[in-house]
Design a protein around this motif. Structure first.
Motif, PDB file in Angstrom:
ATOM      1  N   ILE A 190      21.303 -21.245  -6.008  1.00  0.00           N
ATOM      2  CA  ILE A 190      19.914 -21.423  -5.323  1.00  0.00           C
ATOM      3  C   ILE A 190      19.452 -19.681  -4.299  1.00  0.00           C
ATOM      4  O   ILE A 190      18.077 -19.157  -4.628  1.00  0.00           O
ATOM      5  N   ASN A 191      19.909 -20.338  -3.305  1.00  0.00           N
ATOM      6  CA  ASN A 191      19.762 -19.252  -2.221  1.00  0.00           C
ATOM      7  C   ASN A 191      20.112 -17.239  -2.366  1.00  0.00           C
ATOM      8  O   ASN A 191      19.547 -16.319  -1.934  1.00  0.00           O
ATOM      9  N   VAL A 192      21.296 -17.619  -2.876  1.00  0.00           N
ATOM     10  CA  VAL A 192      21.915 -16.405  -3.246  1.00  0.00           C
ATOM     11  C   VAL A 192      21.117 -16.020  -4.457  1.00  0.00           C
ATOM     12  O   VAL A 192      20.453 -14.591  -4.080  1.00  0.00           O
ATOM     13  N   MET A 193      21.009 -16.780  -5.190  1.00  0.00           N
ATOM     14  CA  MET A 193      19.794 -16.317  -6.123  1.00  0.00           C
ATOM     15  C   MET A 193      18.547 -15.301  -6.246  1.00  0.00           C
ATOM     16  O   MET A 193      17.735 -14.994  -6.537  1.00  0.00           O
ATOM     17  N   LEU A 194      17.807 -15.980  -4.975  1.00  0.00           N
ATOM     18  CA  LEU A 194      16.739 -15.558  -4.688  1.00  0.00           C
ATOM     19  C   LEU A 194      17.330 -13.649  -3.664  1.00  0.00           C
ATOM     20  O   LEU A 194      16.264 -12.995  -4.221  1.00  0.00           O
ATOM     21  N   ALA A 195      18.454 -13.723  -3.165  1.00  0.00           N
ATOM     22  CA  ALA A 195      19.238 -13.027  -2.373  1.00  0.00           C
ATOM     23  C   ALA A 195      18.943 -11.933  -3.899  1.00  0.00           C
ATOM     24  O   ALA A 195      18.555 -10.377  -2.466  1.00  0.00           O
ATOM     25  N   ALA A 196      19.100 -12.650  -4.541  1.00  0.00           N
ATOM     26  CA  ALA A 196      19.935 -11.012  -5.931  1.00  0.00           C
ATOM     27  C   ALA A 196      19.098 -10.766  -6.830  1.00  0.00           C
ATOM     28  O   ALA A 196      18.517  -9.790  -6.477  1.00  0.00           O
ATOM     29  N   ARG A 216      22.492  -8.265   1.220  1.00  0.00           N
ATOM     30  CA  ARG A 216      23.580  -7.958   0.902  1.00  0.00           C
ATOM     31  C   ARG A 216      24.123  -8.819   1.979  1.00  0.00           C
ATOM     32  O   ARG A 216      25.367  -9.326   1.528  1.00  0.00           O
ATOM     33  N   TRP A 217      24.006  -8.725   3.112  1.00  0.00           N
ATOM     34  CA  TRP A 217      24.706  -9.577   3.507  1.00  0.00           C
ATOM     35  C   TRP A 217      24.435 -10.790   4.098  1.00  0.00           C
ATOM     36  O   TRP A 217      25.152 -12.097   4.320  1.00  0.00           O
ATOM     37  N   VAL A 218      23.214 -11.552   3.307  1.00  0.00           N
ATOM     38  CA  VAL A 218      22.395 -12.662   3.512  1.00  0.00           C
ATOM     39  C   VAL A 218      22.981 -12.640   2.342  1.00  0.00           C
ATOM     40  O   VAL A 218      23.721 -14.324   2.908  1.00  0.00           O
ATOM     41  N   SER A 219      23.416 -12.403   1.126  1.00  0.00           N
ATOM     42  CA  SER A 219      23.961 -13.069   0.273  1.00  0.00           C
ATOM     43  C   SER A 219      25.748 -13.599   0.968  1.00  0.00           C
ATOM     44  O   SER A 219      26.337 -14.247   0.233  1.00  0.00           O
ATOM     45  N   PHE A 220      26.736 -12.631   0.971  1.00  0.00           N
ATOM     46  CA  PHE A 220      27.389 -12.922   1.713  1.00  0.00           C
ATOM     47  C   PHE A 220      27.796 -13.770   2.549  1.00  0.00           C
ATOM     48  O   PHE A 220      28.901 -14.658   2.358  1.00  0.00           O
ATOM     49  N   ALA A 221      27.024 -14.133   3.821  1.00  0.00           N
ATOM     50  CA  ALA A 221      27.550 -15.194   4.393  1.00  0.00           C
ATOM     51  C   ALA A 221      26.284 -16.462   3.628  1.00  0.00           C
ATOM     52  O   ALA A 221      26.844 -17.449   4.478  1.00  0.00           O
ATOM     53  N   ILE A 222      25.715 -17.203   2.637  1.00  0.00           N
ATOM     54  CA  ILE A 222      25.553 -17.523   2.040  1.00  0.00           C
ATOM     55  C   ILE A 222      26.110 -17.818   1.211  1.00  0.00           C
ATOM     56  O   ILE A 222      26.774 -18.981   1.210  1.00  0.00           O
ATOM     57  N   THR A 223      27.004 -17.160   0.690  1.00  0.00           N
ATOM     58  CA  THR A 223      28.280 -17.454  -0.203  1.00  0.00           C
ATOM     59  C   THR A 223      29.051 -18.178   0.347  1.00  0.00           C
ATOM     60  O   THR A 223      30.250 -18.923  -0.445  1.00  0.00           O
ATOM     61  N   VAL A 224      29.653 -17.622   1.773  1.00  0.00           N
ATOM     62  CA  VAL A 224      30.498 -18.192   2.333  1.00  0.00           C
ATOM     63  C   VAL A 224      31.057 -19.510   2.554  1.00  0.00           C
ATOM     64  O   VAL A 224      32.505 -19.996   2.035  1.00  0.00           O
ATOM     65  N   PRO A 225      30.294 -20.463   2.561  1.00  0.00           N
ATOM     66  CA  PRO A 225      30.317 -21.443   2.462  1.00  0.00           C
ATOM     67  C   PRO A 225      30.666 -22.578   1.148  1.00  0.00           C
ATOM     68  O   PRO A 225      31.513 -23.457   0.905  1.00  0.00           O
ATOM     69  N   ASP A 271      29.122  -0.775   1.561  1.00  0.00           N
ATOM     70  CA  ASP A 271      27.960  -0.354   1.678  1.00  0.00           C
ATOM     71  C   ASP A 271      26.715   0.324   0.597  1.00  0.00           C
ATOM     72  O   ASP A 271      26.870   1.080   0.523  1.00  0.00           O
ATOM     73  N   SER A 272      28.587  -0.575  -0.874  1.00  0.00           N
ATOM     74  CA  SER A 272      28.667  -0.282  -1.811  1.00  0.00           C
ATOM     75  C   SER A 272      28.750  -0.492  -3.220  1.00  0.00           C
ATOM     76  O   SER A 272      29.236  -1.403  -2.855  1.00  0.00           O
ATOM     77  N   GLY A 273      28.427  -0.611  -4.265  1.00  0.00           N
ATOM     78  CA  GLY A 273      29.399  -0.876  -5.710  1.00  0.00           C
ATOM     79  C   GLY A 273      28.136  -2.354  -5.294  1.00  0.00           C
ATOM     80  O   GLY A 273      27.468  -3.143  -4.848  1.00  0.00           O
ATOM     81  N   PRO A 274      28.206  -2.948  -6.917  1.00  0.00           N
ATOM     82  CA  PRO A 274      27.875  -4.678  -6.991  1.00  0.00           C
ATOM     83  C   PRO A 274      28.426  -5.451  -5.582  1.00  0.00           C
ATOM     84  O   PRO A 274      30.231  -5.130  -5.586  1.00  0.00           O
ATOM     85  N   ILE A 275      28.257  -6.934  -5.906  1.00  0.00           N
ATOM     86  CA  ILE A 275      28.437  -7.436  -4.518  1.00  0.00           C
ATOM     87  C   ILE A 275      29.095  -8.607  -5.656  1.00  0.00           C
ATOM     88  O   ILE A 275      29.497  -9.653  -4.806  1.00  0.00           O
ATOM     89  N   TYR A 276      27.973  -9.296  -6.556  1.00  0.00           N
ATOM     90  CA  TYR A 276      28.914 -10.332  -7.788  1.00  0.00           C
ATOM     91  C   TYR A 276      28.399 -11.824  -6.799  1.00  0.00           C
ATOM     92  O   TYR A 276      28.694 -13.135  -7.810  1.00  0.00           O
ATOM     93  N   PHE A 277      27.588 -11.867  -5.911  1.00  0.00           N
ATOM     94  CA  PHE A 277      27.957 -13.418  -5.312  1.00  0.00           C
ATOM     95  C   PHE A 277      26.829 -14.179  -6.219  1.00  0.00           C
ATOM     96  O   PHE A 277      27.485 -15.267  -5.886  1.00  0.00           O
ATOM     97  N   ASP A 278      26.185 -13.747  -6.443  1.00  0.00           N
ATOM     98  CA  ASP A 278      24.984 -14.661  -7.098  1.00  0.00           C
ATOM     99  C   ASP A 278      25.419 -15.293  -8.531  1.00  0.00           C
ATOM    100  O   ASP A 278      25.847 -16.699  -8.239  1.00  0.00           O
ATOM    101  N   GLY A 279      26.738 -14.570  -8.909  1.00  0.00           N
ATOM    102  CA  GLY A 279      27.198 -15.002 -10.402  1.00  0.00           C
ATOM    103  C   GLY A 279      28.242 -15.374  -9.636  1.00  0.00           C
ATOM    104  O   GLY A 279      28.249 -17.104 -10.391  1.00  0.00           O
TER     105      GLY A 279
END
Length: 818
Positions: A190-196, A216-225, A271-279
């Motif tokens: 849910i939180n990654v989707m909000l950032a996305a 982008r960094w917030v999405s990365f940090a939330i996805t790691v766990p 800082d380039s290209g898609p990050i995919y973390f939400d999916g």
């Protein structure tokens, strides 16, 4: 203490302990407290003597008389009991868990937890009122467990050993851990989707670069766990797949997750290209939910050793130097002398050395009629002593008894059962290899043109062809089908049963309790109505199954007055009813005192169906009526069997009952003569099923309800236990029908056929999606970002297709879950 009878006006006096009215005969003149029974009197005295009168301050408390059993509970002190149910604690303490009868409110909790004040040596007593489960810790050197059990019994809470504690706790821990994983994965998604969402909105409205970098960094940090803990199960499975050199569906999932995460992390840093973390976060959550549902659907099998305890009694009454005492059944040894009373089950195999009775062995042999036993004959554990007390010398007990050997055959058959591999799992190895090879080939070929585009195309291929839809296609369809079947009264333990039942084969049905109702019923009556109240009055106090058949048939009749009665073992009953001498029982028994038999009764005797048990009724020396009792065929049996035959199933009736009885029922239900087989032992049923499996080349389904069917049910391709069946039979069955009758069996086969069709459609949709997505990715027409957006599409399609498909009817029925 003087006790006298009081006038009826005093009947409003209430018991000082339970609050119920005190019977007139128990009212005590000038007594400060009145009690409805001696049990309440004793319990009140104990509480008062120990200063626990505050119990009576509860607004809600026990509203039932205390019925102390008076048991000694000596078996609780036996070493065999301690090995099974007692845990040793440090400092010489012990702990056990007891199931208590009569628990229902907060006052019960308060009272049970005051047991340490009542019994010196008890350190702790805690009660879970919802489960009626008490945890007791005590000093075994100070007080025996039997004394604690007696105290609980005196207070109105008879204790019993609690079985299945370890399994229940283990399953609770597993479920809790999985639910925590799912909860964390869902919160992260849910939180990654909000950032996305913020990033997607920023692309449309030209968000400032610093904010884009921040999200982008917030999405990365939330996805790691999500990868460190909830998603770790997929990487663990992939590592096991790699180590065993066996391609598993966790492998491409793990590679896709890892590749997407690594590429997303690289793009976050650059800082380039898609990050995919939400999916990726959403994918982890969806796969965990699907895995949890599948795991819960496979949790219905029960250990065969536990079922052995459920069939045979947990305690046995032995005779030692003319003293009768209770011990755990596990402590029985050959040579011990058992005292088995009418209405009790035999705890071991043995030989009758005193007494004459009849035994109901339907649970073990399938024989619907009780058989007589006398001195020198064998009786078996789990069968029921119907009429009179018996003394039995133990021959085989515990693991060496006949019922234990049947349980081992059940277990062996379950182990030999060939695993039915799901359609999706059959394709998993090929699919995984093709996906990995295609991704590697795409990267190698395209890297010669552009390394960055090659990696993006390979990642897009892995993501868009991630086998989540294929992984969910089978378990989701099965979960939905199993849930709907359960609401229709069909409890299915696994998807392999649905797959096998979808194709017509051979259905082998037990007779007693499956095709028939499994209980004695009045099937024929030849005599005047005025005789019925006399018969009913005399049979009212009997525990014999035939007496139960009369009581059910004539429940609305008035009751006559019995002034004297006597039971003759193996013969019947004789008594004086409303001034008439009434004799009821076997033809030989009634004829001994019959003076007159007219021609009409002679014709009835000759014409009575030979499959029924004849019961003659003589009144004042005259044979006035003849009853025929037997096991009624279920009302829906013929129609259900014809429907199954019309859909291509061959039906066979296999029973432990006499061949003439089975043949008669078979003719009535249109069985082929060779398919009505009687006088078959439990071992014979197992051999018959295994022979069919080896020679027929078709799916073999065994349907039954007794311990005598359990081994055959376990050996069959699909085992089905029916409503009212024995616990061992139900534990080994793949399907349990909670609705009486064979109509549910017809619905089960049709629902299974539809479910397999849904599974095949889901697999076809997921493969078609993957082929289209893979083609687009290989030709560079699909970016990783679009692949991540499209990735859930196939899963959603599978979910909706499984939910809205017609497998089993959606509506519940009043017959559903019993």
């Amino acid at each position: 203490m003087h006790t006298t009878f009081m006038p009826s006006a005093a009947a409003d006096v209430l018991c000082a302990h339970c609050g119920l009215p005190v019977p007139e005969g128990l009212l005590e003149v000038d007594a400060e407290q009145q009690f409805c029974c001696s049990g309440c009197h004793t319990a009140f005295g104990i509480l008062h003597a120990h200063g626990l009168d505050s119990y009576y301050g509860f607004a809600e408390r026990r509203e039932a008389p205390v019925r102390a059993s008076g048991r000694s509970y000596d078996e609780f002190d036996h070493p065999a009991f301690a090995n099974l149910y007692v845990t040793a604690l440090p400092n010489g303490l012990s702990r056990t868990e007891l199931y208590l009868e009569g628990v229902h409110c907060a006052s019960c909790v308060w009272l049970v937890e005051r047991v340490p004040l009542l019994v010196p040596g008890v350190l702790r007593a805690e009660l879970d009122v919802r489960r009626s489960l008490a945890v007791v810790e005590w000093d075994i050197a100070t007080v025996p467990l039997s004394r604690i059990a007696q105290s609980l019994d005196t207070l109105g809470y008879p204790p019993h050993p609690f079985r299945g504690v370890a399994r229940a706790d283990m399953r609770k821990r597993e479920d809790r851990a999985m639910l925590v994983r799912i909860g964390i994965a869902g919160a992260i998604a849910i939180n990654v989707m909000l950032a996305a969402l913020a990033l997607y909105a920023g692309e449309l409205n030209t968000m400032d670069a610093s904010f884009t970098r921040f999200f982008r960094w917030v999405s990365f940090a939330i996805t790691v766990p999500a990868f460190i803990w909830p998603g770790r199960v997929f990487f663990t499975g992939a590592w096991a797949s790699w180590r065993t050199r066996a391609l598993h569906m966790d492998l491409p999932i793990a590679i896709a997750l890892a590749a997407g995460f690594v590429r997303g992390a690289m793009n976050t840093v650059t800082d380039s290209g898609p990050i995919y973390f939400d999916g990726l976060a959403l994918l982890i959550f969806a796969l965990l939910v699907g895995r949890f549902l599948q795991q819960r659907g496979q949790r219905m099998a029960v250990d065969a050793a536990e079922e052995l305890h459920a069939i045979a009694p947990s305690t046995a009454r032995i005779v030692d130097n003319d003293l009768v005492r209770d011990i755990p059944s596990e402590a029985l040894l050959p040579g011990m002398l058992l005292d088995v009373r009418a209405g009790e089950s035999f705890p071991a195999d043995g030989v009758v050395i005193r007494g004459h009775s009849s035994v109901n062995a339907a649970l073990l042999t399938g024989e619907s009629r009780s058989t007589s036993v006398s001195v020198g004959q064998m009786v078996f554990a789990g069968t029921l002593n119907v009429e009179s007390p018996l003394r039995v010398q133990v021959e085989q007990a515990g693991e060496t008894s006949r019922i234990a050997k049947l349980m081992r055959q059940v277990e062996d058959s379950a182990k030999r059962r060939a695993p039915i591999v799901q359609t999706a799992n059959r394709m998993a190895g090929i699919f995984t290899a093709v996906v990995l090879l295609a991704a590697a080939t795409t990267f190698v070929i395209k890297s010669q043109l552009s390394a960055a585009h090659a990696l993006d195309d390979a990642i897009a291929l892995l993501i868009v062809t991630c086998p989540c839809a294929l992984a969910l296609a089978t378990p989701l369809a099965i979960t939905v089908a199993v849930g709907r079947a359960a609401r229709r009264g069909m409890l299915i333990k696994g998807g392999d049963a649905l797959e096998l039942l979808a194709t017509p084969g051979i259905i082998v049905l037990d007779k007693t309790g499956t095709i028939t109702e499994g209980r004695t019923a009045l099937a024929a009556w030849h005599g005047p109505d005025w005789v019925k109240p006399l018969v009913l009055a005399l049979e009212d106090g009997s525990s014999h199954p035939l007496a139960d058949g009369f009581r059910r048939a004539w429940s609305g009749f008035p009751m006559a007055t019995v002034s004297a009665s006597r039971h003759f073992a193996g013969g019947g009953l004789e008594g004086t009813v409303d001034g008439h001498i009434v004799r009821i029982g076997s033809p030989r028994f009634v004829r001994e005192s019959t003076i007159s038999i007219d021609e009409s009764m002679e014709r009835v005797m000759n014409d009575l169906d030979r499959t029924l048990t004849p019961v003659h009724i003589g009144i004042d020396g005259v044979l006035v009526a003849i009853a025929g009792l037997g096991d009624r065929v279920r009302d829906d049996a013929l129609d259900s069997l014809q429907q199954l035959r019309g859909r291509g199933w061959r039906t066979v009736m296999l029973s432990g009952d006499a061949q003439d009885v089975v043949a008669s029922v078979g003719r009535a239900l249109a069985f082929e003569a060779q398919d009505s087989i009687g006088a078959v032992s439990p071992e014979g049923k197992l051999a018959f099923v295994e022979r069919l499996k080896a020679t027929s080349g078709r799916t073999v389904v065994m349907v039954g309800d007794g311990v005598n069917d359990a081994a055959a049910i376990a050996a069959a391709h699909v085992g089905i236990g029916v409503h009212g069946g024995a616990e061992a039979c139900l534990a080994t069955a793949d399907v349990y029908l909670t609705r009486p009758g064979l109509g549910a069996l017809v619905e089960l086969t049709e629902g299974s056929r539809r479910t397999l069709r849904v599974i095949r459609r889901n697999i076809a949709l997921s493969i078609g999606y993957n082929l289209i997505g893979a083609s687009l990715a290989v030709f560079g027409l699909l970016t990783p970002l679009i692949a991540a957006i499209l990735m859930p599409t196939s899963s959603i399609t599978v979910v909706l297709g499984s939910w809205y498909s017609t497998t089993f009817a959606r509506s519940t029925t009043t017959e559903s879950v019993s």
